[in-house]
Write an enzyme that holds these catalytic residues in place. Structure first.
Site, PDB file in Angstrom:
ATOM      1  N   LYS A 159     -18.990  14.888  23.447  1.00 32.96           N
ATOM      2  CA  LYS A 159     -19.413  13.614  24.041  1.00 32.96           C
ATOM      3  C   LYS A 159     -19.693  13.858  25.516  1.00 32.96           C
ATOM      4  CE  LYS A 159     -18.310   9.087  22.282  1.00 32.96           C
ATOM      5  NZ  LYS A 159     -17.416   7.943  22.300  1.00 32.96           N
ATOM      6  N   HIS A 173     -10.584  -2.928  29.046  1.00 34.29           N
ATOM      7  CA  HIS A 173      -9.561  -2.059  28.434  1.00 34.29           C
ATOM      8  C   HIS A 173      -8.164  -2.509  28.871  1.00 34.29           C
ATOM      9  CE1 HIS A 173     -12.836   1.274  28.555  1.00 34.29           C
ATOM     10  NE2 HIS A 173     -12.628   1.035  27.277  1.00 34.29           N
TER      11      HIS A 173
END
Ligand code: ADP
Length: 160
Positions: A40, A16
């Site tokens: 989630k 990332h």
């Protein structure tokens, strides 16, 4: 162009971070947008994920970190942003990423999705893999910054 890099970042990895650095080179700045999605099953809360990203990007210029709920295109609008940055690792990313890009284009045709191909050494790296390795006591220091490693071990009750 005003770029937003959205994702779960549960937790942020070196893969990332590489995308964040490359986006700054391309766009001059980036807003990292952490998805707040209670359905989630995240290990870290959205606030913890935001805090970790802030910590590990503190020396980078022009990085803003925010969380968002709901539609990404609505968040983009609130930020005056027009470009979605996504990373592309392997062919297994393809279907989902393509679907999201088309949906976002449908929802707002002025929003463009740009894919950055993962660096060779990071194409196998994901937050899930990092959590899995850490859970079983493996070394993750090649995959995440020190602060992330520490916080993850703390979360998993692995600190002695
Ligand atoms: P999401 O749940 O939205 O996929 P992730 O945090 O898993 O959230 O990923 C956010 C974005 O970063 C996705 O576009 C993903 O493909 C990309 N990404 C994840 N890991 C890497 C990596 N190692 N290298 C490059 N891009 C990555």
């Amino acid at each position: 162009m005003k770029a937003v890099y959205p994702g779960s970042f549960d937790p942020i990895t070196n893969g990332h971070l590489d995308i964040i650095k490359r986006t700054i080179k391309l766009a001059g700045s980036v807003t990292v947008a952490v998805l707040n999605n209670p359905s989630k099953n995240s290990l870290f809360t959205v606030d913890e994920r935001v805090e970790l990203i802030k910590k590990v990007t503190r020396d980078m210029p022009n990085v803003k970190v925010e969380s968002f709920k709901g539609l990404l295109v609505d968040f983009m609008k609130s930020q005056g942003a027009d470009v979605i940055i996504r990373g592309f690792r392997t062919i297994s990313d393809y279907e989902y990423e393509l679907q999201m890009a088309h949906i976002n284009e449908h929802l707002n045709e002025n929003v463009e999705t740009i894919f950055m191909v993962a660096k060779n050494g990071y194409s196998y790296l994901s937050s899930s893999i990092v959590k899995e390795i850490a859970k079983f006591g493996g070394s993750i220091d090649d995959f995440v910054p020190y602060e992330v490693e520490y916080t993850l071990k703390q979360k998993l009750n692995l600190l002695k």
